[in-house]
Design a protein around this motif. Structure first.
Motif, PDB file in Angstrom:
ATOM      1  N   GLY A 236      74.466 103.717  36.944  1.00 35.11           N
ATOM      2  CA  GLY A 236      73.655 102.749  36.890  1.00 35.11           C
ATOM      3  C   GLY A 236      74.402 101.326  36.381  1.00 35.11           C
ATOM      4  N   GLY A 237      74.049 100.121  36.542  1.00 32.03           N
ATOM      5  CA  GLY A 237      74.784  99.005  36.028  1.00 32.03           C
ATOM      6  C   GLY A 237      74.400  98.857  34.548  1.00 32.03           C
ATOM      7  N   PHE A 238      74.708  97.926  33.879  1.00 29.15           N
ATOM      8  CA  PHE A 238      74.227  97.725  32.512  1.00 29.15           C
ATOM      9  C   PHE A 238      72.849  97.228  32.388  1.00 29.15           C
ATOM     10  CE2 PHE A 238      74.599  93.275  32.332  1.00 29.15           C
ATOM     11  CZ  PHE A 238      75.294  92.668  33.016  1.00 29.15           C
ATOM     12  N   GLY A 239      72.304  97.925  31.355  1.00 26.35           N
ATOM     13  CA  GLY A 239      70.786  97.465  31.098  1.00 26.35           C
ATOM     14  C   GLY A 239      69.847  98.042  31.959  1.00 26.35           C
TER      15      GLY A 239
ATOM     16  N   LYS B 165      70.713 103.850  31.146  1.00 26.30           N
ATOM     17  CA  LYS B 165      71.642 105.121  30.843  1.00 26.30           C
ATOM     18  C   LYS B 165      71.348 105.665  29.822  1.00 26.30           C
ATOM     19  CE  LYS B 165      75.490 103.205  32.315  1.00 26.30           C
ATOM     20  NZ  LYS B 165      74.957 101.927  32.487  1.00 26.30           N
TER      21      LYS B 165
ATOM     22  N   SER C 106      79.292 104.332  35.017  1.00 32.05           N
ATOM     23  CA  SER C 106      78.916 102.952  34.803  1.00 32.05           C
ATOM     24  C   SER C 106      79.508 102.202  35.765  1.00 32.05           C
ATOM     25  CB  SER C 106      79.354 102.393  33.298  1.00 32.05           C
ATOM     26  OG  SER C 106      79.102 103.421  32.572  1.00 32.05           O
ATOM     27  N   PRO C 107      79.142 102.007  37.006  1.00 37.93           N
ATOM     28  CA  PRO C 107      79.872 101.541  38.046  1.00 37.93           C
ATOM     29  C   PRO C 107      80.065  99.946  37.799  1.00 37.93           C
ATOM     30  CG  PRO C 107      77.838 101.987  38.607  1.00 37.93           C
ATOM     31  CD  PRO C 107      77.946 102.552  37.460  1.00 37.93           C
ATOM     32  N   PRO C 108      81.228  99.350  38.112  1.00 37.98           N
ATOM     33  CA  PRO C 108      81.360  98.053  37.819  1.00 37.98           C
ATOM     34  C   PRO C 108      80.546  97.260  38.704  1.00 37.98           C
ATOM     35  CG  PRO C 108      83.643  98.993  38.187  1.00 37.98           C
ATOM     36  CD  PRO C 108      82.545 100.080  38.571  1.00 37.98           C
ATOM     37  N   GLY C 109      79.851  96.228  38.113  1.00 41.89           N
ATOM     38  CA  GLY C 109      78.939  95.498  39.093  1.00 41.89           C
ATOM     39  C   GLY C 109      77.737  96.058  39.648  1.00 41.89           C
ATOM     40  N   GLY C 110      77.579  97.380  39.262  1.00 44.02           N
ATOM     41  CA  GLY C 110      76.596  98.218  39.688  1.00 44.02           C
ATOM     42  C   GLY C 110      76.719  98.717  41.215  1.00 44.02           C
TER      43      GLY C 110
ATOM     44  N   TYR D 127      65.042  95.145  35.897  1.00 44.39           N
ATOM     45  CA  TYR D 127      64.476  93.669  35.871  1.00 44.39           C
ATOM     46  C   TYR D 127      62.931  93.630  35.724  1.00 44.39           C
ATOM     47  CZ  TYR D 127      69.224  91.826  36.738  1.00 44.39           C
ATOM     48  OH  TYR D 127      70.521  91.581  36.636  1.00 44.39           O
TER      49      TYR D 127
END
Lengths: 594, 466
Positions: free
Chosen positions: A241-244, A247, A400-404, A430
């Motif tokens: 998952g992207g940040f926020g 996870k 933590s994939p870069p850029g989701g 979101y």
């Protein structure tokens, strides 16, 4: 003979030393005057390439390097639980005490070159020997005694791997430190002392007798996980998952609520405050299964993002070795690693400094095999020794994939080895739909293996209901595409009902507030009853719609009860499920007049 | 670090490449050691050792290598890492990016010297941040609460009012029930001169200058210094927080310039690049800055960090905001759409997040209804925004009555809740009350995120009943 060499070159965490002939691959070394901890990662002629687990600032060519003769190992024994370690098993709490004792003004920091034993040598443990007599044959893995390590965990003292012989002496019941001998075993005429503590090299999996199929679910109390994408004891899972996207909150939830006996929590290149949160909260939180403080079953490994990068690479192995040790005692262990991407990046950084040929996105070509080796250390096993014990290690890694972007190398390779995929979705996050696990792209390979458990222990119809709820969600996803183009009004009535019910499922079942005392943990029974409430309502409503009643009319008839159904997740405690039955009765009655 | 070998001077420069000098024939030079380069005209520059093998040192020159020649240049190795002498008297003063006074005022009596790289805080001694900071800005206090010891960046775009917002936070930030003001440490990393003037003027006007220390590296100054500036600022912050016991707010702007400098040095060293040419270790490197925030047990003070970065092309998936978001405890995202609509502060609340919010709010800290109000605002506003894009396709008239109410809610939310004046300092109760006024526009049974008793207590309709 210890190998002694000299530093030749320093570049970040990589140090090259010469005059190192005779050093072993992956041997642990001491570097420089401050005796920093390092490990051999490549040998070329008499040169050794070392990754150093502490900051290399101030090292100079010509400084001494000394081999220790053994690979990087962990200390295993009573005293692990409740403790917090860095990536190479240095005890972080004891380091503070040590720095205070020597009067350091900088005791809030992790300074370099500090040498404190992972397990306390002074603490006495009350040891109760097994019923063994002089002359009894014993072999590795046998339980030679027990120690009540914490209120929750009975530590079984195991004969270390590789020892087989006859008991020549065993200590009577009493208090001993981990370095006091508690037994003597005659092995081929030679007497070996046995202690409560043993060492094991972190990169070598601990041996077991037999691997078994993971068949029992690891209950986590998180509805979307247990009901839709279940984990099995001894299984492997990933949370990308992207940040926020939550996870860490999900991993904390797993560590807090899951039905494992022991939790190993690895903070691998993540925030310091997240480790603090576990450290401060877990002693006050109660284990939902036993009522004891959670910290009594937890070991923390912390290599925060600002701690040396090489130790990040090691932290995963340190954690999984401790997990295997408790597995061998016959416990179900859950290891969560947050995040394996940082571990992979550490691998990449070191590979880059070694000037290895990069593969995808600069990662070394052995990334996939390293990931495979790690996830293969999961499993439900029959341990060596007697009495017979079955234990498990369940591995869950955050990614933590870069850029989701889920097509990047760490996510795609991990997918090959992890059998449960909980995909976190930025758009759900979101909207503050937590846990933000996307129900369309996630999957679990254990649904069939755990459904027996559910039908035996919860309800025989579990699988049928689960399929129905998934069916509604999948259909709703298709319908949303259509709605986006032509609006809701042009759908037929049955499809409109599906939209209404799907919203009910999302708000009343899938969403779960990790911080609400009632909602945070759902028992399997409550999960099932909530699911049944919504599906039974759906089944009745479908009949009415087929009979010609518009979906909007059904919703009208339901009225305020809709809100009650959606709020049941936090208004109905686990032990008051009759409230759900009552609610269902009212709901079905309300729409029966249609 | 010990200066066992004292100062050594060498002059055999084998190569000059970008900001790097390769010096040969050196002895006993240590990794990360600080270097002084004396040019043939007598001028001096500084640098540090990036790589050292037997007798070759790779030196990064902060001020750049323009004008350096291979002959007649002396390179002195100073036998220590880069250090900053710290003192309380540094508040109220202005320094360059290396920590040297530039305001023309009197010299400061130097205190103890600290390695600017610092050391990682032991996670076992950290105290979890939980003191609510009232910024007076509804979008932050109400929905993305800042707490003392947090690191919460502002993700902005070129031309958006991030500086104004940072200044408003710095001016208004207070901890409830405490009169103590934050001391502000301001690190300007490669910013334009007018931005610098904006900040300086603001601090002077508000009379805040005596509790502000500024470290300034301007856009036309050497890029390599940008790698040092945030570390120098944080070294002072750590001293003031953990040894003097002050509460410090650190503003770092613009971290995008920092990352660019990092990329520049990486490519000069011919390292294997990661995404978009940024080095693979950028995550760890940024973390070594951002993680220098927090609170610790047994110490009075704290460090709260507000890094500002401009997202290249407003792209939040660009490596700089992306890696930052993975390290910091949330993010405040500014939106060009809102800004163009005339809304200040143009905070996109849906993309913003404060991870530590839950600890800082609720009964005894803000108000008991805070977390439910925040959840409901998110739920209702995100539904309104979704419907807005649907209405753009199928037309507003094809939405049902209920949906139209959400559409209206989204508009009101932006105009009444988000929008506020640059000098408007709303207390948290006012913020929450505005939210309740907005909820009154929605049917009560749609407030599914709020518990019955909370609605009874705070909903304007029920309040009127009492």
């Amino acid at each position: 003979m210890r190998v002694r060499g000299r530093i030749k070159r320093i570049s970040g965490p990589l140090v090259i030393a010469d005059n190192m002939a005779g050093i072993q691959m992956y041997e642990m070394v001491r570097v420089g005057e401050e005796r920093l901890i390092g490990e051999v990662t490549r040998i070329k002629g008499d040169m050794a390439y070392l990754q150093v687990y502490e900051s290399t600032t101030g090292l100079k060519p010509g400084d001494p390097v000394e081999g220790t003769g053994s690979p990087l190992s962990v200390e295993l024994g009573p005293g692990l639980l409740g403790n917090i370690y860095d990536g190479v098993q240095r005890p972080l709490s004891s380091i503070i005490d040590y720095l205070n004792k020597i009067g350091s003004r900088r005791s809030i920091f992790v300074e370099r070159g500090i040498d404190v034993s992972p397990l306390s040598r002074d603490k006495k443990w009350y040891f109760t020997p097994s019923a063994l007599n002089t002359g009894d044959s014993v072999s590795s893995g046998d339980v030679i005694g027990i120690v009540q390590e914490t209120g929750l965990i009975m530590h079984r003292v195991l004969l270390p791997p590789g020892i087989q012989g006859k008991v020549s002496w065993i200590a009577p019941e009493g208090s001993y430190s981990i370095v006091d001998p508690i037994a003597e075993i005659k092995v081929n005429g030679e007497v070996k002392e046995v202690y409560m503590m043993q060492r094991w090299p972190v990169r070598t999996p601990r041996p077991y007798r037999l691997k078994l199929e993971p068949s029992e679910p690891l209950i986590t109390g998180i509805r979307i996980i247990d009901t839709l994408f279940p984990m099995a004891k001894g299984g492997t899972g990933m949370i990308p998952g992207g940040f926020g996207t939550g996870k860490t909150v999900t991993l904390h939830g797993l560590a807090q609520w899951s039905s494992a006996n022991v939790i190993i929590y690895i903070g691998c290149g993540e925030r310091g405050n997240e480790m603090t949160e576990v450290l401060e909260r877990f002693p006050t939180y109660k284990d939902p299964w036993s009522g004891k403080p959670l910290m009594e079953r937890t070991v923390l490994i912390a290599n925060t993002s600002n701690m040396p990068v090489a130790a990040r690479e090691a932290s995963i192995y340190v954690g999984v070795t401790i997990a295997e040790y408790y597995r061998d005692m016959g416990y179900d262990v859950l290891l969560v690693a947050d995040s394996t991407s940082r571990w992979a990046e550490a691998l990449r950084e070191i590979a880059g400094r070694l000037e290895e040929m990069p593969a995808e996105e600069g990662y070394p070509s052995y990334l996939a095999s390293r990931l495979a080796e790690f996830y293969e250390r999961a499993g439900r096993v029959k341990a060596y020794g007697s009495p017979e014990r079955v234990g498990s290690v369940t591995l869950v890694g955050a990614v933590s994939p870069p850029g989701g972007d889920f097509t990047e190398p760490v996510t795609t390779h991990t997918r090959r080895f992890a059998r449960v995929f909980w995909a976190l979705d930025t758009s759900l996050a979101y909207r503050r739909h937590y846990p933000a696990i996307n129900w369309i792209s996630s999957y679990s390979a254990y649904i069939d293996t755990v459904s027996d458990w559910w039908s035996k222990n919860v309800d025989p119809e579990w699988k049928a209901y689960r399929e129905e709820i998934m069916g509604i969600l999948v259909r709703e996803n298709e319908l949303q595409e259509i709605v986006r183009l032509i609006g809701v009004e042009s759908l037929d009535e049955k499809d409109k009902l599906i939209l209404d019910v799907a919203r009910m499922i999302k708000d009343g079942f899938l969403k779960q507030n990790a911080f609400d005392p009632v909602d945070a943990f759902s028992t399997p029974k409550k999960q099932f009853e909530l699911m049944k409430l919504i599906i039974d309502y759906y089944r009745d409503a479908t009949k009415k719609v087929e009979g010609g009643t518009p979906a909007s009319r059904i919703k009208e008839l339901l009225g305020r009860l809709y809100v009650d159904i959606v709020k049941a997740r936090f208004s109905v405690p686990n032990e008051k499920l009759e409230m759900i039955y009552k609610l269902k009765k009212e709901a079905l009655k309300a729409i029966s007049s249609a | 670090m010990s200066s066992l070998y004292g100062i050594r001077e060498y002059s055999r420069i084998a190569e000059i490449r970008g900001p790097l000098l390769i010096v040969e024939g050196v002895r006993k030079v240590s990794y990360d050691e600080i270097v002084e380069v004396e040019l043939s005209d007598g001028s001096r520059r500084r640098g540090r050792v990036l790589d050292i093998s037997n007798n070759i040192a790779v030196v990064q020159v902060f001020e750049g290598t323009t004008g350096i020649t291979t002959t007649g240049t002396k390179v002195r190795f100073l036998g220590r890492a880069l250090e900053l002498p710290v003192s309380e008297d540094m508040l109220g003063r202005i320094f360059n990016g290396l920590g040297e006074l530039i305001d023309g005022g009197p010299e400061i009596v130097a205190g103890e010297k600290y390695d600017i790289n610092g050391s990682p805080i032991n996670p076992a001694i950290r105290a979890y941040p939980e003191d609510f900071i009232q910024t007076g800005i509804s979008a932050i206090d109400g929905m993305n609460t800042l707490v003392r010891g947090q690191k919460l960046p502002i993700f902005s775009g070129s031309g958006l009012p991030h500086n104004r917002l940072a200044v408003q936070i710095a001016r208004q930030a207070s901890v409830k029930g405490q009169n103590e003001e934050f001391a502000v440490i301001f690190a300007a990393i490669g910013i334009k001169y007018d931005d610098y003037i904006f900040f300086k003027k603001f601090f002077e006007e508000t009379g805040a200058l005596n509790r502000v220390a500024m470290f300034v590296n301007l856009a036309d100054e050497p890029a390599m210094i940008r790698l040092v500036t945030p570390r120098v600022a944080l070294t002072l912050a750590e001293y003031l927080a953990y040894e003097v016991g002050m509460h410090i707010l650190v503003i770092l702007t613009d971290m995008t310039n920092y990352a660019e400098a990092l990329r520049e040095i990486s490519s000069a060293r011919e390292e294997v690049p990661g995404r978009q040419g940024y080095p693979g270790y950028m995550y760890s490197d940024l973390a070594s800055i951002y993680e220098r925030a927090g609170r610790v047990h047994g110490k009075e003070g704290s460090i709260t960090q507000i890094p500002i970065l401009t997202m290249p092309n407003d792209d939040i998936t660009h490596p700089i905001p992306d890696l930052t978001g993975y390290i910091t405890e949330g993010q405040i995202v500014l939106s060009r759409d809102l800004y163009n609509k005339g809304i200040y502060p143009p905070i996109n609340v849906l993309m913003s997040l404060s991870r530590l919010m839950k600890e800082g709010i609720g009964k005894g800290k803000t108000r008991e209804d805070h977390s439910q109000v925040s959840d409901q605002l998110y739920a209702a506003y995100s539904r309104g925004v979704e419907l807005r894009s649907l209405a753009a396709v199928i037309g507003e008239e094809s939405l049902n009555v209920n949906d139209r109410k959400f559409l209206r809610f989204a508009d009101l939310f932006e105009k009444k809740f988000l929008k506020q004046g640059i000098r408007e300092n709303r207390d948290v109760e006012t913020t929450l009350d505005i939210a309740w006024e907005l909820f009154a526009e929605l049917p009560e049974e749609e407030l599914t995120n709020i518990k019955e008793e909370t609605i009874k207590r705070y909903h304007p309709k029920h309040r009127a009943d009492i």
